[in-house]
Design an enzyme around this catalytic site. Structure first.
Site, short mmCIF file in Angstrom:
data_model
loop_
_atom_site.label_atom_id
_atom_site.label_comp_id
_atom_site.label_asym_id
_atom_site.label_seq_id
_atom_site.Cartn_x
_atom_site.Cartn_y
_atom_site.Cartn_z
N GLU A 217 9.13 1.68 11.49
CA GLU A 217 10.44 3.28 10.72
C GLU A 217 9.70 4.18 10.71
O GLU A 217 8.63 4.06 10.61
CB GLU A 217 11.23 2.48 9.58
CG GLU A 217 12.29 1.50 9.42
CD GLU A 217 12.94 1.62 10.06
OE1 GLU A 217 13.73 2.42 10.69
OE2 GLU A 217 13.57 0.74 10.48
N LYS B 296 0.80 -0.85 -0.21
CA LYS B 296 -0.18 0.49 0.25
C LYS B 296 1.07 0.92 0.05
O LYS B 296 1.36 1.48 1.00
CB LYS B 296 -0.98 0.31 0.88
CG LYS B 296 -1.84 1.07 1.14
CD LYS B 296 -2.55 1.44 2.25
CE LYS B 296 -1.71 3.02 2.73
NZ LYS B 296 -1.57 4.68 2.02
N GLU C 71 9.13 15.95 16.20
CA GLU C 71 8.93 16.04 14.47
C GLU C 71 8.38 16.97 14.31
O GLU C 71 7.28 16.43 14.10
CB GLU C 71 9.01 14.89 14.15
CG GLU C 71 9.44 14.66 12.82
CD GLU C 71 9.24 13.08 12.42
OE1 GLU C 71 8.17 12.73 12.40
OE2 GLU C 71 10.50 12.29 11.14
N CYS D 133 13.11 11.71 7.50
CA CYS D 133 12.91 11.39 8.62
C CYS D 133 14.58 11.17 8.91
O CYS D 133 14.39 11.24 10.51
CB CYS D 133 12.64 9.78 8.49
SG CYS D 133 13.64 8.40 7.50
P1 NAD Z 1 1.76 8.86 7.85
O1 NAD Z 1 1.81 7.73 9.09
O2 NAD Z 1 0.51 9.28 7.93
O3 NAD Z 1 1.74 7.40 6.85
C1 NAD Z 1 2.48 6.82 6.59
C2 NAD Z 1 1.42 5.46 5.95
O4 NAD Z 1 0.54 4.75 6.58
C3 NAD Z 1 0.69 6.12 4.34
O5 NAD Z 1 0.77 5.23 3.06
C4 NAD Z 1 -0.31 5.94 5.28
O6 NAD Z 1 -2.36 5.97 4.14
C5 NAD Z 1 -0.93 4.93 5.92
N1 NAD Z 1 -1.97 5.08 7.49
C6 NAD Z 1 -2.14 6.01 7.73
N2 NAD Z 1 -2.89 5.72 9.03
C7 NAD Z 1 -3.31 4.26 9.01
C8 NAD Z 1 -3.92 4.10 9.51
N3 NAD Z 1 -4.69 3.89 10.69
N4 NAD Z 1 -3.68 2.31 9.20
C9 NAD Z 1 -2.67 1.49 8.42
N5 NAD Z 1 -1.39 2.81 7.48
C10 NAD Z 1 -2.04 3.99 7.67
O7 NAD Z 1 2.89 9.23 8.06
P2 NAD Z 1 3.41 10.36 6.65
O8 NAD Z 1 3.00 12.01 7.10
O9 NAD Z 1 2.70 9.25 5.15
O10 NAD Z 1 5.15 10.52 6.72
C11 NAD Z 1 6.20 10.94 7.39
C12 NAD Z 1 6.66 9.78 8.65
O11 NAD Z 1 7.38 9.05 7.91
C13 NAD Z 1 7.33 10.79 9.84
O12 NAD Z 1 7.35 10.78 10.71
C14 NAD Z 1 9.00 10.56 8.48
O13 NAD Z 1 9.71 10.77 10.11
C15 NAD Z 1 8.62 9.40 8.84
N6 NAD Z 1 9.56 8.34 7.91
C16 NAD Z 1 10.65 7.53 8.30
C17 NAD Z 1 11.06 6.74 8.08
C18 NAD Z 1 12.11 5.77 8.29
O14 NAD Z 1 12.69 4.95 7.85
N7 NAD Z 1 13.01 6.36 10.00
C19 NAD Z 1 11.27 7.42 6.45
C20 NAD Z 1 10.69 7.95 5.96
C21 NAD Z 1 9.15 8.74 6.78
#
Ligand code: NAD
Length: 494
Positions: A249, A174, A384, A283
């Site tokens: 992550e 997804k 963050e 991140c």
């Molecule tokens: P997010 O948590 O909003 O979404 C991430 C994914 O989860 C998306 O595909 C989203 O559709 C899905 N999602 C959202 N709600 C969900 C639910 N209830 N159940 C299952 N899936 C769900 O995060 P974002 O805004 O897309 O990304 C930003 C975040 O990602 C930041 O906190 C960043 O630090 C982190 N990030 C971490 C890494 C790492 O490797 N540590 C790398 C890139 C980004």
């Protein structure tokens, strides 16, 4: 009319069963880029059924053959690098220079994972009994559910999907709803190199409608998630309830320590790249500078100078150095933190608001921002922000700098600038993040080293590197007794 894209389920390109779609937009211009399926639980179910249906056949495909497919994939991605980078910039906003890097990471990951096809090493060890053989082997977990963020729309999925595939798992992916086209490209590429139908499936849609059913589906054995802590925590709780393995992550609050003896200009360049690259939406973004008093003012001056010189705009255009934030919610979030900063008593040395100007009006642009007078416990130093904002915290000693760096809920990346080898080694030992850099900013991970963080950044897993298979394999221990007797371990030879 923008293009209509489909899910990829069981080797077929299909719309959401409901027929619903959502529009993917360019965050720099607002332009519609495509219609994607707004899928729901029934689409997830179809994809999981497809993945389960071919699981056995894929597991029985010799691992070197699975690896060969990834070699072909690496070559194909490399060949299409520019086209993929353009698509990533269009839907995500970061500049082409960076999306080229994002795609290159996918190439590197394909070759790295492909090599595992001829390794997938197990361990042989002597038995305590005579005429008995003992060894342990990695076996695939089953169906892997992969859920990712939008900021590295190509690289991050590949860190999960390629190791999962080479290890013999089938996958339901997804992608983030902010960057669905890169998920679509990944499926196209895997189809083109001849991955058997059903081994890899893509279902587009929102977290609650697609991600959550994927987490809950009894046919999904392991989940790999990259995203925010708020969502990750929910997934972890649900995973625990269902007894599922979930690799997480999540966020970062990465600090650069700059000691008095550092090369200040080098540190300023690295901070500017770490803080404003990808519009601060990494991140591993540099969001705190922890600096000794003597060089504080000079470092602030240089970072402000670099921030003010950055050219903002559409990342597809030559000469643009910083793109927009990914959407209106991000713009609101980052703007909100400016109020928090002011209320907490920090000062805005440059930036601090939405960026304006003719070419910027239609996009979610925010000024590169430097905060000074930040205290270690302020919210802007703990939470963050995920935008082009960096805060300066003044410290007196190395020990204090390390303590400040370690004192956040996150533990992804940190860095120190110094010419003192003793200070560098002390920092390497005492900084409690998953990644530590010396004389280099907080970003720039290479695929053949483990990637991930401590504390709230994750739950103990590491992606890429020699650890890439850990989330996607189980260990099976095998004993072969060729003595012809019942030999009782711990009993008969003691
Ligand atoms: P997010 O948590 O909003 O979404 C991430 C994914 O989860 C998306 O595909 C989203 O559709 C899905 N999602 C959202 N709600 C969900 C639910 N209830 N159940 C299952 N899936 C769900 O995060 P974002 O805004 O897309 O990304 C930003 C975040 O990602 C930041 O906190 C960043 O630090 C982190 N990030 C971490 C890494 C790492 O490797 N540590 C790398 C890139 C980004």
């Amino acid at each position: 009319m923008s293009q209509t894209f489909h899910n990829y389920i069981g080797g077929r390109w299909v719309p959401a069963r409901s027929g619903k779609t959502f529009t993917n937009r360019n965050p720099a211009t607002g332009e519609a880029l495509g219609e994607f399926p707004e899928s729901a639980v029934e689409d997830v179910d179809a994809a999981v059924q497809a993945a389960r249906g071919v699981m056995r056949a894929w597991q029985l495909t010799p691992a070197p053959k699975r690896g060969e497919l990834l070699y072909r994939l690496g070559a194909l991605i490399s060949q299409k690098k520019e086209e993929l980078a353009q698509a990533a910039t269009r839907e995500m906003g970061k500049i082409l220079l960076e999306t080229r890097g994002d795609v290159q990471e996918g190439v590197d990951m394909a070759y790295l994972a492909a090599g595992e096809g001829r390794r997938l090493y197990g361990v042989t060890t002597p038995s305590e009994m005579p005429d008995k053989w003992a060894m342990s082997v990695r076996v695939p977990v089953g169906v892997a559910g992969v859920i990712t963020a939008w900021n590295f729309p190509f690289a991050v999925p590949t860190w999960k999907i390629f190791p999962a595939l080479v290890a013999g798992n089938t996958v339901v992916f997804k992608p983030s709803e902010e960057t669905p086209e890169m998920g679509w490209h990944l499926a196209k590429l895997l189809e083109e190199v001849g991955l058997p139908s059903g081994v890899f499936n893509v279902v587009h849609g929102t977290g609650p409608n697609v991600g959550w059913p994927l987490v809950q589906h009894p046919g999904v054995d392991v989940l790999s998630f990259t995203g925010s802590n708020a969502v990750g925590a929910k997934l972890a709780a649900e995973g625990a309830r269902l007894g599922k393995r979930i690799s997480l992550e999540m966020g970062g609050k990465n600090g650069v320590i700059v000691l008095d003896d550092a090369d200040v200009s080098l540190a300023a360049n690295a901070i500017a790249w770490g803080a404003f690259g990808t519009t601060g939406q990494r991140c591993t973004a540099t969001s705190r500078v922890i600096v000794q008093e003597k060089i504080h003012d000079e470092l602030v001056r240089l970072v402000v100078q670099r921030a003010q010189a950055l050219k903002l705009g559409n990342g597809l255009l030559e000469g643009v150095e910083m793109g927009p934030l990914v959407n209106g919610r991000q713009l609101e979030r980052v703007s909100g933190y400016m109020n928090v900063a002011r209320e907490e008593g920090a000062s805005v040395a440059t930036g601090g608001g939405r960026a304006s100007g003719a070419e910027l009006e239609r996009g979610f642009f925010f000024q590169p921002t430097v905060l000074t007078g930040v205290q270690a416990k302020m919210r802007v130093a703990q939470e963050e922000i995920f935008g082009p904002v960096v805060g300066f915290v003044k410290v007196k000693t190395l020990e204090q700098a390390i303590a400040v760096n370690n004192d956040t809920p996150y533990g992804l990346s940190s860095s120190i600038f110094t010419r003192d080898v003793n200070a560098a080694f002390t920092a390497m030992r005492d900084l409690t993040t998953g990644i530590v850099y010396v004389n280099h900013g907080t970003t720039g991970a290479e695929t053949h080293l483990p990637f991930g963080g401590t504390r709230g950044t994750g739950n103990g897993h590491r992606e890429a590197g020699h650890t890439m298979l850990d989330a996607f394999t189980e260990w099976k221990s095998l004993y072969v007794d060729f003595s012809g007797k019942v030999q009782r371990a711990q009993i008969d030879n003691n």
